[in-house]
Structures are given as structure tokens and as C-alpha cells.
Design an enzyme around this catalytic site. Structure first.
Site, PDB file in Angstrom:
ATOM      1  N   CYS A 178      -2.206  -4.148   5.089  1.00 11.63           N
ATOM      2  CA  CYS A 178      -2.790  -2.803   5.157  1.00 11.63           C
ATOM      3  C   CYS A 178      -3.840  -2.676   6.250  1.00 11.63           C
ATOM      4  CB  CYS A 178      -3.407  -2.418   3.817  1.00 11.63           C
ATOM      5  SG  CYS A 178      -2.224  -2.254   2.472  1.00 11.63           S
ATOM      6  N   HIS A 234      -1.257   6.840   2.502  1.00  9.21           N
ATOM      7  CA  HIS A 234      -1.573   5.487   2.955  1.00  9.21           C
ATOM      8  C   HIS A 234      -0.328   4.874   3.604  1.00  9.21           C
ATOM      9  CE1 HIS A 234      -2.904   1.454   3.213  1.00  9.21           C
ATOM     10  NE2 HIS A 234      -2.997   1.130   1.938  1.00  9.21           N
TER      11      HIS A 234
END
Length: 373
Positions: free
Chosen positions: A82, A327
Site C-alpha cells: 500500500c 484506496h
């Protein structure tokens, strides 16, 4: 010096951007950033992109060529899960400190088109599909992010009501920003899409309170106070100080960066040491920050980090964060920097900014910037 910053709209996986590959998402943003550099685009010497779940190979090279950059411009793809998009910008800053010119850096993710991956079969067996790579060795602890967020919220006594309130506020802020055109200047339309898909006006705390826990009956993390699974890309142009002076444009000066490790069983806490280290290297404190952008993977996780940092959550993501916008894993860290660019430079929102993101496997990446002419 960050002299340009743009992104795609962020789409919900399988929806508005569902037919666009990772390269299809990244290439238009690379092209737009390069075009915005005008004659200085000739000084671009590399493209660095973060990505987690794409088709493999060197996606940065593919996207750069698809964007029409000269074949002489190399590409590098990085994977810090991420944190990949922010890690790519950190890599670009390191390069710019050593060599004159510009580097295009950011990240991209297309869960909608990510290939299915399988472990090789045992003799006489069948391949077994896996949905993610390991974050850490199993014996160390390799929880999925949802259960890890539940555990972190419990550790810091973050109630379900606080998480729902925070998520509702993120949506309300994003909706207000979208209506006011606050995202428009940073978005490059892709596949006919020109606005973020996820922000919801009706996501009130009362409505979110009706949702069931997503990762076990006793948990507090729900689909409503968690981020989505999303498609998107974001790219910035990083220049050395001399190139910036010749360009004569407003920019964000990168004052400090930091990458940190934490217990893989509590990966969401990675924001905390990364933030402390980056601020320490910059000689600044949280009180000095005018805009703070944390990646909102889970409301409980952000609130836990705020508690650990003694930070008022009201100061985080003032125009809405990933809970509302989405996201897109490999791009999310770069999206944070695009948001800083818009708020500090396009919106004149202050002098100092902080971007930080937590990473599966127990890591964190942070970056501190200063707005300057």
C-alpha cells in the site's frame, strides 16, 4: 521539488474504470503531467511507479511508452504494497538530489483487471488461487488488513461509534469538496470518467451504525468505516532545485521522508514511527503542519494512530480521505501527495504538509513538504 501533481478519478473496482488496465490508468496521467511541464518535459529522465497487483513485469516502462514518452526514458516499478506510490516518490526524490532533471513518480492500481494468481500444484493436485502475496512470514504473523484493523481498534479502545462518526465525516468532507470543484484541477479524465465514484452524501453515522461487523461478531470494523477496493493512478513530477529555479513555478519542497517498520500483526501503526521520524528530520512538529493527509484504510486505524501521535483527528484529511475517495493500493500514497499539492499550492492552504501511509506487513512511509514559489 514537486512541480506537478495529477491523478485519475478513483473508481470502485468493477465499476466506472473497470475496463481500464493498470497501464491504461497510468499512461494518461503520465502524459498530462509531462504536458504540463511544457518545454521542460525534455528533462524527464525516468518514470517510477508503485504497483501491487498488476500484470507483473515493468509496468512503469509499459505505461511510460504508452503515454508517448521517448524510448530513451527508462522505467522502474516498485512494490511496497500500500505504500508503493509514496515509496516511488521517495525514490524519485533521492534520484533528484543526486542528478539534475525531472523524474515522474507515483503509483497505479487496477483491481478490476488484476490477473488471477495461483500457487503451483503439488504432484497430482490442482493449482490454488491466492488473492494476495504474503505480507510477512506466517510464523511472525500475517493477518489480513481487516482483522488487523479490528485488533488495533481494540488495542486503543476505539469504539464503533467513533469509527462510524469519522467515516461519515470523511464522506461529508469529500462530498463538499467535490461539489465545490476542489478535486477538479487535480483530476485527469480517463475512459470518460472525470469524478471520483465513491463519496456518498447519505453515509451518515446513523446509517453506518446499521452495518454488521465485517470480520467477526465482536469486531467494530465494517464495510462502512473501511476503505473500498478501488482503481486509480496518481503521478507527480519531481525536480532538483536547479531545474525548479529554471522552471519558475510554485512547488512543494520535500523537506524529509521516512520509512519505518512495526509489528506485522499491527500494520496500521506504521504511520506513527514514519511520521515521527520524518518530522524529526524536517525539524518540525505536528503543530507546524497546515495540511495532514493520512491514508484512511480504516477509521479505527486512523483514530488509533491519532491517539498514539496525540493528534486531533479533526486535522486529518480536511477534504476527505480514502474512506470516501477510495484506496487504489499502489496509487494511494501518491494520491496523498497530489492532495497536498492541491491544498497547499492550488488552494493556498498553508506552508507545511504531511503525507503518511501504513503498509501491510508492518511498515509505514511518510513525507513532509513545504509550499514555495
Amino acid at each position: 521539488m514537486i512541480v506537478q501533481a495529477l491523478r485519475t478519478p478513483i473508481g470502485t473496482a468493477g465499476m466506472s474504470l473497470g475496463s481500464a488496465s493498470a497501464a491504461d490508468l497510468a499512461a494518461p496521467v503520465i502524459d498530462a503531467v509531462a504536458a504540463g511541464l511544457g518545454e521542460h518535459a525534455a528533462a524527464v529522465r525516468e518514470v517510477v511507479l508503485g504497483n501491487c497487483m498488476g500484470p507483473g513485469g515493468n509496468l512503469a516502462r509499459v505505461a511510460a511508452l504508452q503515454a508517448g514518452l521517448p524510448v530513451t526514458v527508462p522505467g522502474l516499478t516498485v512494490d511496497r504494497q500500500c505504500g508503493s506510490g509514496l515509496a516511488a516518490i521517495v525514490q524519485a526524490a533521492s534520484t533528484a538530489r543526486d542528478e539534475a532533471g525531472l523524474v515522474l513518480a507515483g503509483g497505479v492500481e487496477s483491481p478490476s483487471t488484476a490477473p488471477w494468481r495461483c500457487w503451483p500444484p503439488a504432484p497430482g493436485g490442482e493449482p490454488t488461487r491466492y488473492t494476495r502475496a504474503p505480507f510477512a512470514p506466517a510464523e511472525t504473523g500475517d493477518p489480513d488488513m481487516g482483522p488487523a484493523a479490528d485488533a488495533l481498534a481494540a488495542d486503543f479502545a476505539v469504539s464503533r461509534a467513533r469509527q462510524d462518526d469519522y467515516a461519515a465525516r470523511s464522506h461529508a468532507r469529500a462530498v463538499a469538496t467535490q461539489r465545490a470543484g476542489g478535486f477538479t484541477a487535480e483530476i485527469v479524465p480517463v475512459a470518460g470518467v472525470d469524478r471520483d465514484e465513491r463519496p456518498r452524501e447519505r453515509f451518515t453515522a446513523e446509517r453506518l451504525a446499521r452495518l454488521r461487523p465485517a470480520f467477526g461478531a465482536g469486531g467494530t470494523v465494517t464495510a462502512g468505516n473501511s476503505c473500498g477496493i478501488n482503481d486509480g493512478a496518481a503521478v507527480v513530477a519531481v525536480a532538483d532545485a536547479g531545474s525548479h529555479r529554471r522552471m519558475g513555478v510554485p512547488a512543494l519542497r520535500i523537506l524529509a521522508t521516512a520509512t519505518a517498520g512495526v509489528d506485522p500483526n499491527r500494520p496500521g501503526l506504521g504511520i506513527v514511527p514514519a511520521t515521527r521520524t520524518a518530522l524529526g528530520r524536517a525539524g518540525l512538529t505536528l503543530d507546524d503542519m497546515d495540511v495532514i493527509e493520512f491514508n484512511e484504510a480504516f477509521a479505527g486505524q486512523v483514530l488509533a494512530c491519532c491517539t498514539a501521535l496525540h493528534l486531533d483527528p479533526e486535522r486529518v484529511c480536511p477534504e476527505g480521505g480514502a474512506l470516501a475517495l477510495g484506496h487504489p493500493w499502489g496509487a494511494s500514497g501518491a494520491v496523498l501527495v497530489v492532495r497536498l499539492f492541491t491544498q497547499l499550492l492550488r488552494g493556498g492552504g498553508g506552508r507545511y504538509g504531511l503525507a503518511a501511509i501504513a503498509v501491510g506487513g508492518g511498515q509505514g512511509v511518510a513525507l513532509v513538504v513545504e509550499a514555495c514559489a
